[in-house]
Design an enzyme around this catalytic site. Structure first.
Site, PDB file in Angstrom:
ATOM      1  N   CYS A   1       3.545  31.149   4.856  1.00  0.00           N
ATOM      2  CA  CYS A   1       4.637  32.124   4.778  1.00  0.00           C
ATOM      3  C   CYS A   1       4.509  33.141   5.907  1.00  0.00           C
ATOM      4  CB  CYS A   1       4.559  32.806   3.411  1.00  0.00           C
ATOM      5  SG  CYS A   1       5.667  34.184   3.167  1.00  0.00           S
ATOM      6  N   HIS A   2       5.607  33.842   6.188  1.00  0.00           N
ATOM      7  CA  HIS A   2       5.588  34.856   7.245  1.00  0.00           C
ATOM      8  C   HIS A   2       4.569  35.956   6.986  1.00  0.00           C
ATOM      9  CE1 HIS A   2       8.741  33.699   9.987  1.00  0.00           C
ATOM     10  NE2 HIS A   2       9.350  33.170   8.945  1.00  0.00           N
ATOM     11  N   THR A   3       4.290  36.235   5.719  1.00  0.00           N
ATOM     12  CA  THR A   3       3.338  37.310   5.414  1.00  0.00           C
ATOM     13  C   THR A   3       1.930  36.920   5.877  1.00  0.00           C
ATOM     14  OG1 THR A   3       4.699  37.672   3.485  1.00  0.00           O
ATOM     15  CG2 THR A   3       2.682  38.931   3.611  1.00  0.00           C
TER      16      THR A   3
ATOM     17  N   HIS B   1      -0.956  32.484   0.173  1.00  0.00           N
ATOM     18  CA  HIS B   1      -0.599  33.080  -1.130  1.00  0.00           C
ATOM     19  C   HIS B   1       0.527  32.309  -1.807  1.00  0.00           C
ATOM     20  CE1 HIS B   1       2.147  34.714   1.815  1.00  0.00           C
ATOM     21  NE2 HIS B   1       2.995  34.918   0.828  1.00  0.00           N
ATOM     22  N   GLU B   2       0.781  31.061  -1.356  1.00  0.00           N
ATOM     23  CA  GLU B   2       1.885  30.275  -1.941  1.00  0.00           C
ATOM     24  C   GLU B   2       1.280  28.944  -2.395  1.00  0.00           C
ATOM     25  OE1 GLU B   2       6.303  30.816   0.003  1.00  0.00           O
ATOM     26  OE2 GLU B   2       5.178  29.146   0.789  1.00  0.00           O
TER      27      GLU B   2
ATOM     28  N   CYS C   1      -0.290  42.426 -15.843  1.00  0.00           N
ATOM     29  CA  CYS C   1      -1.417  42.727 -16.745  1.00  0.00           C
ATOM     30  C   CYS C   1      -0.943  43.032 -18.164  1.00  0.00           C
ATOM     31  CB  CYS C   1      -2.235  43.895 -16.203  1.00  0.00           C
ATOM     32  SG  CYS C   1      -1.419  45.503 -16.391  1.00  0.00           S
TER      33      CYS C   1
ATOM     34  N   CYS D   1      -0.291  48.094 -17.787  1.00  0.00           N
ATOM     35  CA  CYS D   1      -0.034  49.280 -16.955  1.00  0.00           C
ATOM     36  C   CYS D   1       1.397  49.769 -17.191  1.00  0.00           C
ATOM     37  CB  CYS D   1      -0.285  48.966 -15.481  1.00  0.00           C
ATOM     38  SG  CYS D   1       0.958  47.937 -14.684  1.00  0.00           S
TER      39      CYS D   1
ATOM     40  N   CYS E   1       4.042  47.369 -15.881  1.00  0.00           N
ATOM     41  CA  CYS E   1       4.260  46.186 -16.717  1.00  0.00           C
ATOM     42  C   CYS E   1       5.062  46.533 -17.966  1.00  0.00           C
ATOM     43  CB  CYS E   1       2.927  45.548 -17.102  1.00  0.00           C
ATOM     44  SG  CYS E   1       2.257  44.505 -15.781  1.00  0.00           S
TER      45      CYS E   1
ATOM     46  N   CYS F   1       3.323  45.286 -11.019  1.00  0.00           N
ATOM     47  CA  CYS F   1       2.068  45.604 -11.725  1.00  0.00           C
ATOM     48  C   CYS F   1       1.064  46.218 -10.741  1.00  0.00           C
ATOM     49  CB  CYS F   1       1.478  44.329 -12.327  1.00  0.00           C
ATOM     50  SG  CYS F   1      -0.145  44.566 -13.068  1.00  0.00           S
TER      51      CYS F   1
ATOM     52  N   ARG G   1      -4.007  46.650  -7.699  1.00  0.00           N
ATOM     53  CA  ARG G   1      -3.405  46.966  -6.396  1.00  0.00           C
ATOM     54  C   ARG G   1      -4.430  47.464  -5.366  1.00  0.00           C
ATOM     55  NH1 ARG G   1      -2.040  46.714  -2.363  1.00  0.00           N
ATOM     56  NH2 ARG G   1      -0.584  47.885  -1.094  1.00  0.00           N
TER      57      ARG G   1
ATOM     58  N   CYS H   1       6.080  32.229  -3.858  1.00  0.00           N
ATOM     59  CA  CYS H   1       6.538  33.324  -2.973  1.00  0.00           C
ATOM     60  C   CYS H   1       7.994  33.170  -2.571  1.00  0.00           C
ATOM     61  CB  CYS H   1       5.643  33.481  -1.749  1.00  0.00           C
ATOM     62  SG  CYS H   1       6.163  34.864  -0.704  1.00  0.00           S
TER      63      CYS H   1
ATOM     64  N   ARG I   1       9.879  25.592   5.211  1.00  0.00           N
ATOM     65  CA  ARG I   1       8.518  25.728   4.716  1.00  0.00           C
ATOM     66  C   ARG I   1       7.696  24.501   5.119  1.00  0.00           C
ATOM     67  NH1 ARG I   1       9.032  30.373   4.180  1.00  0.00           N
ATOM     68  NH2 ARG I   1       8.442  31.695   2.433  1.00  0.00           N
TER      69      ARG I   1
HETATM   70  N1  APR Z   1      20.435  38.446  13.299  1.00  0.00           N
HETATM   71  C1  APR Z   1      20.690  37.376  12.507  1.00  0.00           C
HETATM   72  N2  APR Z   1      19.761  36.456  12.184  1.00  0.00           N
HETATM   73  C2  APR Z   1      18.528  36.600  12.692  1.00  0.00           C
HETATM   74  C3  APR Z   1      18.176  37.687  13.534  1.00  0.00           C
HETATM   75  C4  APR Z   1      19.210  38.642  13.841  1.00  0.00           C
HETATM   76  N3  APR Z   1      18.974  39.689  14.614  1.00  0.00           N
HETATM   77  N4  APR Z   1      16.871  37.572  13.860  1.00  0.00           N
HETATM   78  C5  APR Z   1      16.418  36.456  13.263  1.00  0.00           C
HETATM   79  N5  APR Z   1      17.406  35.867  12.551  1.00  0.00           N
HETATM   80  C6  APR Z   1      17.337  34.650  11.745  1.00  0.00           C
HETATM   81  C7  APR Z   1      16.497  33.540  12.332  1.00  0.00           C
HETATM   82  O1  APR Z   1      17.266  32.749  13.229  1.00  0.00           O
HETATM   83  C8  APR Z   1      16.065  32.755  11.100  1.00  0.00           C
HETATM   84  O2  APR Z   1      16.968  31.729  10.780  1.00  0.00           O
HETATM   85  O3  APR Z   1      16.680  34.979  10.533  1.00  0.00           O
HETATM   86  C9  APR Z   1      16.093  33.796   9.979  1.00  0.00           C
HETATM   87  C10 APR Z   1      14.703  34.154   9.423  1.00  0.00           C
HETATM   88  O4  APR Z   1      14.193  33.037   8.805  1.00  0.00           O
HETATM   89  P1  APR Z   1      12.643  32.646   8.807  1.00  0.00           P
HETATM   90  O5  APR Z   1      12.038  33.099  10.095  1.00  0.00           O
HETATM   91  O6  APR Z   1      12.555  31.217   8.438  1.00  0.00           O
HETATM   92  O7  APR Z   1      12.029  33.590   7.675  1.00  0.00           O
HETATM   93  P2  APR Z   1      11.936  33.445   6.077  1.00  0.00           P
HETATM   94  O8  APR Z   1      10.786  32.583   5.691  1.00  0.00           O
HETATM   95  O9  APR Z   1      13.265  33.117   5.508  1.00  0.00           O
HETATM   96  O10 APR Z   1      11.555  34.949   5.698  1.00  0.00           O
HETATM   97  C11 APR Z   1      12.445  35.998   6.038  1.00  0.00           C
HETATM   98  O11 APR Z   1      11.433  37.620   4.628  1.00  0.00           O
HETATM   99  O12 APR Z   1       9.302  37.057   3.929  1.00  0.00           O
HETATM  100  C12 APR Z   1      10.096  38.058   4.508  1.00  0.00           C
HETATM  101  O13 APR Z   1       9.818  39.626   6.233  1.00  0.00           O
HETATM  102  C13 APR Z   1       9.590  38.287   5.881  1.00  0.00           C
HETATM  103  O14 APR Z   1      10.550  37.875   8.029  1.00  0.00           O
HETATM  104  C14 APR Z   1      10.409  37.369   6.734  1.00  0.00           C
HETATM  105  C15 APR Z   1      11.745  37.325   5.981  1.00  0.00           C
HETATM  106 ZN    ZN Z   2       0.444  45.645 -15.004  1.00  0.00          ZN
END
Ligand code: APR
Ligand code: ZN
Length: 374
Positions: free
Chosen positions: A45-47, A67-68, A97, A100, A103, A111, A115, A174, A369
């Protein structure tokens, strides 16, 4: 291996901005209130990337990210009553939990029980369960799923149907749940609504799936990558806008084509300018905009207060507002009864050894993904 240290493979992040390295690590047995899990599959994931790139102010190294995940309980620590060896489980980065004040409040899923230690990469007792070459490795988001075995707190885990394929439903840990819940729990989209979604990655498409389930009539996808449009239809997106095709700001275009603005908008990118545009594309009097994307550390949002005075609402959500232990098993059931899609989000499958490639395709925007199969 009950009560013994397990030696296994894991992808270790030794330092920020460096590729992960596959190492042999030792995983200590679960302590009181903890569960040790054999991880079978994990999403990327992006995180994870955000932390690896050194953007996360809380980021601590060396660490096992991820985390997924989905896996099977190997053993449980003292006092654990809700799990036993063999249970199919999904780790939860937001625990539940039941004790808290968060929750106990139906208005939130955040929760706070673990943390502080979770943010420091530690188990609730302030120690870690991972070592590599004699060096301590930190935990990540209470999950650390980029390892063949991991240890999590009992409150950070839920049991799911043993019939559900873990290499698919791990994604409900996630991204998919986050987007789907943002539409259903946070926005509470109504039948007949018009919505706009910024960013058609995995999160944005899960929002689309939630909006369609809620009966939205028009689901407008906004993305600067036109390659995202065809695939988005599968998840319910009905119209597309590419900001690059328009001279005027995209929020103005939206206000015009929707007779005054959308009922709901969602930001699924993490771009503060898109967050503002998403709010300002909302209809006067009732439009609601939900922030889901995580912006870079220190960034701030802005708009004219008159936007809110005239009846727009700005909201945000983490993990789609789902109370995690109560909800994830139900989401798995909904997937099994075909109420929600998961398979369609899997672009690539790779072994743990190829995990750096998974980060690469994510950065290139080529994957919704990637599922790592252990
Ligand atoms: N305007 C429009 N679309 C945009 C822009 C913009 N300025 N910048 C990026 N995008 C589009 C990308 O082309 C892409 O299709 O946003 C999309 C983001 O998708 P992913 O990179 O696949 O991210 P995703 O897994 O969906 O997560 C999105 O959520 O988890 C959070 O902050 C985290 O950046 C992540 C966001
Ligand atoms: Zn809790």
């Amino acid at each position: 291996m009950i009560g013994k240290v397990i030696t296994c493979k894991a992808a270790v992040a030794w330092k920020a901005k460096e590729p992960l390295s596959i190492e042999t690590v030792e995983v200590a047995p679960p302590s009181k209130g903890e569960v040790r899990i054999k991880i079978l599959a994990t999403g990327v994931c992006h995180t994870d990337a955000y932390t690896l790139d050194g953007c996360d102010p809380e980021g601590i190294f060396p660490v096992i990210l991820g985390h997924e995940g989905g896996g099977i309980v190997e053993s449980v620590g003292e006092g654990v009553t809700s799990f036993q060896a063999g249970d199919h489980v999904i780790p939860l980065y937001i625990p539940q939990c039941y004790e808290c004040k968060f929750c106990k409040n139906p208005k939130t899923n955040l929760c706070q029980k673990v943390r502080v230690t979770q943010g420091k990469g530690l188990m609730p007792d302030g120690t870690t369960r991972f070592t590599c070459n004699g060096q301590k490795l930190f935990h990540f988001m209470g999950c650390s799923t980029f390892s063949e075995y991991t240890v999590v707190a009992e409150i950070s885990l839920c049991k799911v149907s043993s019939k559900a394929p873990l290499d698919k439903v791990c994604l409900l840990g996630c991204g998919i749940s986050t987007g789907y819940g943002a539409a259903l729990n946070t926005a509470k989209v109504e039948p007949g609504s018009t919505v706009a979604i910024w960013g058609l990655g995995g999160v944005g498409l899960a929002v689309a799936m939630g909006c369609r389930a809620a009966g939205a009539k028009r689901i407008i996808g906004v993305d600067i990558n036109k390659d995202k449009f065809e695939q988005a239809k599968v998840f319910g997106v009905t119209e597309f806008l590419n900001p690059k095709d328009h001279e005027r700001p995209i929020e103005q275009v939206l206000v015009e084509i929707t007779d005054g603005g959308v009922d709901y908008s969602f930001e699924c990118i993490g771009n503060v300018h898109c967050m503002r545009a998403a709010l300002e594309a909302c209809h006067k009097g009732w439009g609601v905009s939900v922030i889901i994307g995580v912006a870079g550390a220190g960034q701030e949002i802005s708009t004219k207060p008159f936007q809110l005075v005239t009846g727009r609402t700005w909201k945000g959500t983490a993990f789609g507002g789902w109370k995690s232990r109560d909800s994830v098993p139900k989401l798995v059931e909904d997937y099994m009864s075909k109420k929600l899609m998961v398979d369609e989000f899997v672009t690539f499958e790779m072994p743990l050894e190829k995990i750096n490639e998974a980060f690469h395709v994510m950065h290139e925007g080529r994957s919704l993904r990637t599922v790592i199969k252990m």
